[in-house]
Design a protein around this motif. Structure first.
Motif, PDB file in Angstrom:
ATOM      1  N   ALA A  41      50.087 -19.111  68.337  1.00 34.04           N
ATOM      2  CA  ALA A  41      49.544 -18.969  66.989  1.00 34.04           C
ATOM      3  C   ALA A  41      48.684 -20.169  66.620  1.00 34.04           C
ATOM      4  O   ALA A  41      48.995 -21.306  66.977  1.00 34.04           O
ATOM      5  CB  ALA A  41      50.682 -18.823  65.990  1.00 34.04           C
ATOM      6  N   ILE A  42      47.606 -19.893  65.903  1.00 30.25           N
ATOM      7  CA  ILE A  42      46.728 -20.953  65.404  1.00 30.25           C
ATOM      8  C   ILE A  42      46.852 -20.985  63.888  1.00 30.25           C
ATOM      9  O   ILE A  42      46.525 -20.006  63.207  1.00 30.25           O
ATOM     10  CB  ILE A  42      45.265 -20.719  65.813  1.00 30.25           C
ATOM     11  N   GLU A  43      47.317 -22.104  63.382  1.00 22.58           N
ATOM     12  CA  GLU A  43      47.446 -22.299  61.935  1.00 22.58           C
ATOM     13  C   GLU A  43      46.165 -22.918  61.381  1.00 22.58           C
ATOM     14  O   GLU A  43      45.543 -23.757  62.021  1.00 22.58           O
ATOM     15  CB  GLU A  43      48.624 -23.224  61.638  1.00 22.58           C
ATOM     16  N   GLY A  44      45.773 -22.499  60.189  1.00 25.86           N
ATOM     17  CA  GLY A  44      44.646 -23.120  59.501  1.00 25.86           C
ATOM     18  C   GLY A  44      43.273 -22.604  59.867  1.00 25.86           C
ATOM     19  O   GLY A  44      42.270 -23.158  59.414  1.00 25.86           O
ATOM     20  N   ALA A  45      43.197 -21.546  60.670  1.00 27.59           N
ATOM     21  CA  ALA A  45      41.888 -20.967  60.982  1.00 27.59           C
ATOM     22  C   ALA A  45      41.307 -20.345  59.712  1.00 27.59           C
ATOM     23  O   ALA A  45      42.032 -19.794  58.886  1.00 27.59           O
ATOM     24  CB  ALA A  45      42.011 -19.904  62.071  1.00 27.59           C
ATOM     25  N   THR A  46      40.004 -20.458  59.563  1.00 28.83           N
ATOM     26  CA  THR A  46      39.320 -19.845  58.426  1.00 28.83           C
ATOM     27  C   THR A  46      38.894 -18.437  58.811  1.00 28.83           C
ATOM     28  O   THR A  46      38.310 -18.237  59.881  1.00 28.83           O
ATOM     29  CB  THR A  46      38.080 -20.675  58.029  1.00 28.83           C
ATOM     30  N   ARG A  58      34.877 -12.878  51.128  1.00 29.74           N
ATOM     31  CA  ARG A  58      36.284 -13.228  50.867  1.00 29.74           C
ATOM     32  C   ARG A  58      36.744 -14.146  51.983  1.00 29.74           C
ATOM     33  O   ARG A  58      36.452 -13.907  53.156  1.00 29.74           O
ATOM     34  CB  ARG A  58      37.154 -11.972  50.840  1.00 29.74           C
ATOM     35  N   THR A  59      37.487 -15.194  51.620  1.00 29.86           N
ATOM     36  CA  THR A  59      37.933 -16.192  52.588  1.00 29.86           C
ATOM     37  C   THR A  59      39.427 -16.410  52.460  1.00 29.86           C
ATOM     38  O   THR A  59      39.972 -16.417  51.359  1.00 29.86           O
ATOM     39  CB  THR A  59      37.208 -17.535  52.352  1.00 29.86           C
ATOM     40  N   THR A  60      40.080 -16.613  53.604  1.00 33.44           N
ATOM     41  CA  THR A  60      41.496 -16.970  53.624  1.00 33.44           C
ATOM     42  C   THR A  60      41.733 -17.845  54.853  1.00 33.44           C
ATOM     43  O   THR A  60      40.823 -18.096  55.633  1.00 33.44           O
ATOM     44  CB  THR A  60      42.399 -15.713  53.639  1.00 33.44           C
ATOM     45  N   ARG A  61      42.967 -18.292  55.024  1.00 35.09           N
ATOM     46  CA  ARG A  61      43.347 -19.107  56.202  1.00 35.09           C
ATOM     47  C   ARG A  61      44.599 -18.513  56.840  1.00 35.09           C
ATOM     48  O   ARG A  61      45.416 -17.895  56.179  1.00 35.09           O
ATOM     49  CB  ARG A  61      43.626 -20.540  55.791  1.00 35.09           C
ATOM     50  N   SER A  62      44.730 -18.763  58.139  1.00 34.82           N
ATOM     51  CA  SER A  62      45.920 -18.295  58.859  1.00 34.82           C
ATOM     52  C   SER A  62      47.092 -19.228  58.562  1.00 34.82           C
ATOM     53  O   SER A  62      46.917 -20.429  58.375  1.00 34.82           O
ATOM     54  CB  SER A  62      45.650 -18.217  60.358  1.00 34.82           C
ATOM     55  N   TRP A  68      47.307 -13.695  58.777  1.00 34.91           N
ATOM     56  CA  TRP A  68      46.455 -13.745  57.599  1.00 34.91           C
ATOM     57  C   TRP A  68      46.357 -12.354  57.004  1.00 34.91           C
ATOM     58  O   TRP A  68      46.650 -11.362  57.672  1.00 34.91           O
ATOM     59  CB  TRP A  68      45.063 -14.281  57.950  1.00 34.91           C
ATOM     60  N   GLN A  69      45.956 -12.293  55.730  1.00 35.14           N
ATOM     61  CA  GLN A  69      45.763 -10.997  55.077  1.00 35.14           C
ATOM     62  C   GLN A  69      44.785 -11.110  53.922  1.00 35.14           C
ATOM     63  O   GLN A  69      44.646 -12.168  53.315  1.00 35.14           O
ATOM     64  CB  GLN A  69      47.081 -10.421  54.579  1.00 35.14           C
ATOM     65  N   MET A  70      44.104 -10.016  53.661  1.00 35.37           N
ATOM     66  CA  MET A  70      43.208  -9.882  52.507  1.00 35.37           C
ATOM     67  C   MET A  70      43.470  -8.516  51.896  1.00 35.37           C
ATOM     68  O   MET A  70      43.315  -7.503  52.562  1.00 35.37           O
ATOM     69  CB  MET A  70      41.743  -9.968  52.918  1.00 35.37           C
ATOM     70  N   ALA A  71      43.862  -8.523  50.640  1.00 37.62           N
ATOM     71  CA  ALA A  71      44.165  -7.275  49.938  1.00 37.62           C
ATOM     72  C   ALA A  71      43.081  -6.970  48.913  1.00 37.62           C
ATOM     73  O   ALA A  71      42.189  -7.796  48.668  1.00 37.62           O
ATOM     74  CB  ALA A  71      45.522  -7.387  49.258  1.00 37.62           C
ATOM     75  N   LEU A  72      43.163  -5.800  48.339  1.00 37.56           N
ATOM     76  CA  LEU A  72      42.280  -5.362  47.260  1.00 37.56           C
ATOM     77  C   LEU A  72      40.801  -5.368  47.664  1.00 37.56           C
ATOM     78  O   LEU A  72      39.934  -5.788  46.910  1.00 37.56           O
ATOM     79  CB  LEU A  72      42.493  -6.214  46.002  1.00 37.56           C
ATOM     80  N   LEU A  73      40.532  -4.879  48.878  1.00 41.40           N
ATOM     81  CA  LEU A  73      39.160  -4.780  49.369  1.00 41.40           C
ATOM     82  C   LEU A  73      38.612  -3.383  49.081  1.00 41.40           C
ATOM     83  O   LEU A  73      39.276  -2.385  49.364  1.00 41.40           O
ATOM     84  CB  LEU A  73      39.109  -5.035  50.870  1.00 41.40           C
ATOM     85  N   PRO A  74      37.388  -3.304  48.549  1.00 40.48           N
ATOM     86  CA  PRO A  74      36.811  -1.976  48.348  1.00 40.48           C
ATOM     87  C   PRO A  74      36.552  -1.303  49.697  1.00 40.48           C
ATOM     88  O   PRO A  74      36.284  -1.979  50.686  1.00 40.48           O
ATOM     89  CB  PRO A  74      35.509  -2.252  47.603  1.00 40.48           C
ATOM     90  N   PRO A  75      36.640   0.010  49.757  1.00 44.58           N
ATOM     91  CA  PRO A  75      36.397   0.719  51.007  1.00 44.58           C
ATOM     92  C   PRO A  75      35.000   0.434  51.545  1.00 44.58           C
ATOM     93  O   PRO A  75      34.060   0.227  50.784  1.00 44.58           O
ATOM     94  CB  PRO A  75      36.517   2.197  50.624  1.00 44.58           C
ATOM     95  N   SER A  83      37.086 -18.972  62.483  1.00 49.56           N
ATOM     96  CA  SER A  83      36.617 -20.286  62.926  1.00 49.56           C
ATOM     97  C   SER A  83      37.681 -21.355  62.673  1.00 49.56           C
ATOM     98  O   SER A  83      38.528 -21.215  61.793  1.00 49.56           O
ATOM     99  CB  SER A  83      35.319 -20.665  62.208  1.00 49.56           C
ATOM    100  N   LEU A  84      37.611 -22.405  63.489  1.00 48.47           N
ATOM    101  CA  LEU A  84      38.466 -23.577  63.341  1.00 48.47           C
ATOM    102  C   LEU A  84      37.846 -24.683  64.177  1.00 48.47           C
ATOM    103  O   LEU A  84      37.401 -24.439  65.304  1.00 48.47           O
ATOM    104  CB  LEU A  84      39.895 -23.295  63.821  1.00 48.47           C
ATOM    105  N   GLY A  85      37.797 -25.894  63.620  1.00 41.23           N
ATOM    106  CA  GLY A  85      37.247 -27.022  64.358  1.00 41.23           C
ATOM    107  C   GLY A  85      37.934 -27.187  65.699  1.00 41.23           C
ATOM    108  O   GLY A  85      39.151 -27.062  65.806  1.00 41.23           O
TER     109      GLY A  85
END
Length: 126
Positions: A41-46, A58-62, A68-75, A83-85
């Motif tokens: 697992a990679i923590e902190g990936a964008t 929309r942006t989140t991190r692992s 990771w997850q992104m909710a409430l996305l329009p169809p 990405s991650l350094g």
């Protein structure tokens, strides 16, 4: 007559309150896991999701488990960029998010190659 009106009002209120409210779902979600080439697992990936149906990206991190997850996305169709350094970036295109669906988008990131060089130093004695 007044008590008759109160009884009718009370009856209507009880009937309306007893009807379950049905919420209409109009969005979907993206979820996934970011791992390295060895499956760790990679923590902190964008993670950035973009779509013509979004007003802005929309942006989140692992998390510590790479999830990771992104909710409430329009169809619509989405592109997800990871990405991650210290790692080569990755992306997935044409992910179809539908109403009341959860689409999975996992990524494997590989470490950046470290270039090696050899230098020869010669001392000249005068």
């Amino acid at each position: 007559m007044k008590s008759g009106i109160n009884a009718i009002t009370l009856t209507i209120a009880c009937i309306v309150a007893g009807v379950p409210m049905v919420a209409q779902v109009t969005t979907g979600s993206l979820v996934g896991t970011v791992r390295d080439r060895d499956g760790k697992a990679i923590e902190g990936a964008t993670i950035i999701a973009s779509s013509p149906n979004l007003m802005s990206r929309r942006t989140t991190r692992s998390d510590a488990q790479g999830n990771w997850q992104m909710a409430l996305l329009p169809p619509g169709e989405y592109k997800v960029v990871f990405s991650l350094g210290g790692y080569n970036g990755s992306s997935i295109s044409n992910i179809r998010v539908g109403i009341d669906t959860v689409q999975r988008a996992d990524a494997r990131l590989t470490p950046l190659s470290v270039a090696s060089a050899t230098a020869e130093i010669t001392a000249d004695q005068a």
